[in-house]
Design a protein around this motif. Structure first.
Motif, PDB file in Angstrom:
ATOM      1  N   LEU A   1      -2.069  -4.559   9.357  1.00 39.38           N
ATOM      2  CA  LEU A   1      -2.091  -4.527  10.816  1.00 39.38           C
ATOM      3  C   LEU A   1      -1.071  -5.476  11.429  1.00 39.38           C
ATOM      4  N   VAL A   2      -1.087  -6.724  10.990  1.00 41.39           N
ATOM      5  CA  VAL A   2      -0.215  -7.725  11.607  1.00 41.39           C
ATOM      6  C   VAL A   2       1.262  -7.420  11.368  1.00 41.39           C
ATOM      7  N   PRO A   3       1.712  -7.203  10.117  1.00 42.28           N
ATOM      8  CA  PRO A   3       3.152  -6.924   9.938  1.00 42.28           C
ATOM      9  C   PRO A   3       3.600  -5.643  10.636  1.00 42.28           C
ATOM     10  N   ALA A   4       2.748  -4.614  10.655  1.00 45.86           N
ATOM     11  CA  ALA A   4       3.135  -3.368  11.324  1.00 45.86           C
ATOM     12  C   ALA A   4       3.250  -3.572  12.826  1.00 45.86           C
ATOM     13  N   ALA A   5       2.316  -4.315  13.406  1.00 48.59           N
ATOM     14  CA  ALA A   5       2.373  -4.572  14.843  1.00 48.59           C
ATOM     15  C   ALA A   5       3.579  -5.436  15.191  1.00 48.59           C
ATOM     16  N   GLU A   6       3.847  -6.451  14.385  1.00 51.46           N
ATOM     17  CA  GLU A   6       5.000  -7.308  14.637  1.00 51.46           C
ATOM     18  C   GLU A   6       6.299  -6.513  14.588  1.00 51.46           C
ATOM     19  N   ALA A   7       6.421  -5.617  13.609  1.00 48.80           N
ATOM     20  CA  ALA A   7       7.645  -4.836  13.465  1.00 48.80           C
ATOM     21  C   ALA A   7       7.858  -3.886  14.628  1.00 48.80           C
ATOM     22  N   SER A   8       6.777  -3.509  15.305  1.00 51.71           N
ATOM     23  CA  SER A   8       6.873  -2.522  16.387  1.00 51.71           C
ATOM     24  C   SER A   8       6.740  -3.141  17.767  1.00 51.71           C
TER      25      SER A   8
END
Length: 816
Positions: free
Chosen positions: A89-96
């Motif tokens: 969740l965190v890395p995907a949200a940060e990347a987007s």
């Protein structure tokens, strides 16, 4: 009656008769109606870059989604998610560039599913586990909300409420940013049950699955849902809690019902907002068995449209969150079904409940007034709204910004079944009680209010310049409208006309500016006014129009449209979802060929929201033929597919699409030793087979910072077998005294069926050195044509008690 009709694509037929009735409303009442609203979010200094309730961003999320896809569609929250997906969740949200709803909790099994007892942990063990989960991510500002699992904890069970109390207290004690906590409650729960769980939560959001709850033909059940949540918050004693709508996206529509999905979604979301919801999180954005792609598309597109209206150019989310609810308008249902009721015996409804068929929100925001309506009847309904000032009020369609004739005193609106309508009202400057519009009763117009706006646009309203009107002149309620291109439209022609319409003005002058540059000035409307796309910006362009009236004032309006110089097409793939394999695509260049000097197409990797490596796919002076993106040549992750075109005049335009490459599935074995539980001894090694001569090495402190390992107990050949379908890559991490000896002792083989094996070579790399030896990485690639599904790791040769080769970690990658 004279009629003025403004047609837009896919109109919801909402016809407004403007009735200039004799409801007197002097100058004081007029000023009161448009008195500036208090923005409590501004007074509380809520930051613009944080999610509500800690900031001003309207919460629009979705369970189990894809962050890059949702970010492109104006969702602001990624998640919640279940199981191992939580870790992404965190890395995907940060990347987007999004925020996330992060899941916290333990598999307590309170329901004793699978005939297994619930997890027997002490309060100290639960608190320690929760603290560990929070500590791992607490410094990430990407997390906006915490989400509790298990969900649906039962308020009448003391052990479950004790768990909820302990988990929420532990989160609050260890979260330095004080983020709010939410747990999903089932849709049938009434206010008295919700009030118990609400004591421990900051966000109340039960299921609002109208169709699933047996309320498909009784969608006013949404209203009951929000009422239960509101009452639960009241009973909790903490009015600072917020509530959200959790609508459905998982049940296949019945035969012939697919076309109803957009109206279902739109009605349910806007009725919830009208009734007081402060966020929207549909369940679920994942694809699933029994839920067709056609249904998924219909639901997703409908939610994406509302997300854009709430968080895009219109910013309606700010109105619902921070607008001031007022009660000076009265709604009367004059035709159609006057009342509606939820279905008894399902969805928590045990007795007859009667609601008006149309719900209204009357919201002041700044110096403007918004009126939202939702018709919960399955049949057309006509309503009258009274209480407007007797002086004229500018009116626009909220969703399309299309101008409507002015409203005075009252308005009558005919609504389609399950229809949603919105009016945006503003006062003409310098209006006073002794200035009245020159509108005769027989000139009451009817105007179609559009509800489509597949590309929502900026809501800008006519303003009257400060020129003093000529003595004795009456304030004319005129306006200007851009007919071509339609406001918000995407233009894909090399050259196109600008056409305008003027109503209610005795025209004396007219001017047109594009992005601040005047291209026309004259006494009349322009004719044969054309614009070239190469003279405009790629993206949103602003048209400013000023129309002078012979009475001495000027009406100015602004419109937007979008220019595409470039356009990608993906004929075989939905790029809103992860892609894999070979992906055909084409690039259309909407610039005259003779004006193109350079075309470049790049694929740019994205890591933690930043652009990293660039791969040039094409460079030339003519549009490329159909191309294929071989995604297996690139690592899984987010990429920007970017095209740039430079004209002979030196103007460069670019277009970028975020893609998510998802070719590979990874199996990771951390070589954990067996563990003891109430089920007995549990083997944590992920292998499918191993010989008997192995022992685990449990390390308390490793010079290489690794965890547990496995090694031979004595001499002789020993092996371990793992399974990974469509195996393409492997990585074994071992520890040995000498690299050469390890190479002689370790062999790796692969197999399609687990019976016939083929030795495969590997590369050995020393990744670290220490006092007690080397850390080696053995890696290789498996040819796709081998169709391998099993891999065997073997050690043979003499046994070295103090220097025996130890296996510490494996990573297998297979093609999806």
């Amino acid at each position: 009656m004279n009629s003025l009709h403004f047609t837009r694509r896919r109109f919801l037929t909402l016809v407004v008769w403007l009735m200039l009735t004799a409801v007197a409303c002097g100058g004081e009442a007029y000023d009161s109606f448009f008195a500036p609203a208090v923005d409590w979010g501004a007074e509380a200094n809520l930051p613009a870059d944080k999610v509500f309730p800690q900031g001003r961003i309207f919460p629009f999320g979705g369970y189990s989604g894809i962050a890059s896809r949702e970010a492109a569609n104006f969702f602001t929250l990624h998640g919640p998610a279940y199981g191992d997906a939580r870790q992404k969740l965190v890395p995907a949200a940060e990347a987007s560039g999004m925020y996330t709803v992060y899941t916290i909790g333990l598999p307590m099994n309170f329901l004793e599913s699978g005939n297994q007892p619930k997890l027997n942990l002490t309060a100290e063990e639960i608190a320690a586990a929760v603290k560990s989960q929070v500590d791992a991510v607490k410094d990430s500002e990407t997390i906006a909300w915490w989400y509790i699992q298990p969900e649906e904890l039962r308020p009448w069970r003391d052990d479950e409420m004790a768990y909820l109390d302990l988990v929420t207290r532990t989160i609050r004690e260890n979260d330095p940013l004080g983020r709010p906590i939410w747990m999903y409650d089932p849709g049938h729960r009434p206010a008295d049950h919700l009030a118990v769980t609400a004591r421990y939560l900051d966000i109340v959001g039960k299921g609002m699955y109208t169709n699933y709850s047996g309320q498909k033909g009784h969608r006013c059940w949404v209203r009951w849902t929000i009422e239960q949540q509101s009452e639960a918050i009241r009973r909790s004693g903490d009015p600072g809690k917020i509530q959200i709508a959790v609508p459905e996206m998982f049940q296949e529509p019945g035969f012939g019902e697919l076309v109803k999905v957009p109206s279902w979604v739109r009605h349910d979301v806007y009725l919830a907002l009208i009734m007081g919801a402060q966020g929207v999180v549909p369940f679920s954005l994942a694809t699933r068995s029994g839920f067709s792609q056609e249904a998924w598309n219909a639901y997703y597109n409908a939610y994406a449209r509302t997300a854009r209206e709430l968080n895009g150019e219109l910013q309606l989310g700010q109105v619902f969150l921070f607008g001031e609810r007022r009660h000076d308008l009265a709604l009367t249902i004059i035709e159609g079904e006057p009342v509606v009721s939820p279905q008894i015996g399902t969805g928590g409804i045990s007795e007859t409940i009667v609601y008006p068929s149309v719900a209204m929100a009357n919201i002041a925001y700044g110096r403007e007034r918004y009126v939202f309506l939702a018709n919960s009847s399955e049949a057309p309904v006509t309503v009258r709204i009274d209480g407007f000032p007797s002086q004229p009020v500018y009116a626009r369609d909220v969703f399309t910004s299309e101008p409507l004739p002015p409203i005075a005193s009252s308005v009558t609106i005919s609504m389609a079944p399950l229809g949603v309508a919105g009016l945006l009202l503003s006062a003409p400057p310098d209006a006073t009680a002794d200035r009245k519009p020159d509108l005769a009763a027989e000139d009451k117009p009817s105007v179609g209010i559009g509800e489509t706006a597949e590309t929502a646009r900026i809501s800008l309203h006519p303003v009257v310049a400060a020129d003093t009107p000529k003595a004795g002149a009456q304030l004319t309620m005129g306006y200007v409208w851009m007919k071509t291109p339609v406001p918000g439209e995407v233009v894909d022609s090399f050259i196109f006309p600008l056409e305008f319409e003027v109503r209610g003005l005795d025209l004396s002058s007219f001017s047109v500016a594009v992005n601040g540059r005047t291209i026309y000035e004259g006494a009349d409307l322009p004719t044969n006014l054309y614009v070239k796309t190469t003279d405009l910006l790629a993206g949103v362009n602003l048209i400013t129009v000023s129309a002078g009236d012979k009475n001495g004032f000027t009406v100015t309006d602004m419109f937007t449209f979008t220019i595409d110089h470039l356009r990608f097409s993906f004929p075989q793939h939905d790029i809103q979802k992860p892609i894999k394999g070979d992906v055909p695509f084409a690039l259309a260049v909407i610039v005259p060929p003779e004006e193109v000097s350079d075309i470049t197409i790049d694929l740019i990797s994205i890591e933690y929201g930043e652009r990293k490596e660039t791969f040039t796919l094409y460079k030339g002076t003519t549009p490329p033929p159909a191309m294929v993106l071989p995604t297996t040549a690139y690592a899984d992750g987010a990429y920007d597919l970017e095209a740039r075109v430079t004209s002979t005049g030196g103007i460069t335009s670019s277009l970028s699409h975020r893609l998510v490459v998802d070719n590979w599935v990874t199996m990771e074995d951390e070589i954990r030793p067996p563990t003891q539980s109430w089920l007995g001894t549990i083997d944590q090694l992920l292998a499918v087979e191993r010989s008997s001569g192995w022992e685990f090495v449990v390390l308390r402190a490793s010079p290489f910072g690794d965890g547990d390992r496995i090694r031979r107990r004595s001499g002789g050949e020993e092996y371990i077998v793992w399974r990974q379908p469509r195996l393409r890559q492997f990585l074994f991490t071992i520890f040995a005294r000498e690299a050469e000896a390890a190479a002689e002792s370790v062999s790796i083989a692969v197999s399609a069926d687990g019976r016939e094996w083929r030795e495969i070579s590997y590369a050995s790399t020393v990744s670290a050195e220490g006092e007690y030896g080397l850390k080696l990485e053995l890696q290789g690639e498996v040819p796709a044509e081998w169709q391998s599904e099993y891999i065997r790791f073997s050690i043979s040769g003499g046994f070295r008690h103090e220097g025996e080769i130890e296996l510490g970690h494996i990573m297998l990658t297979g093609e999806k």
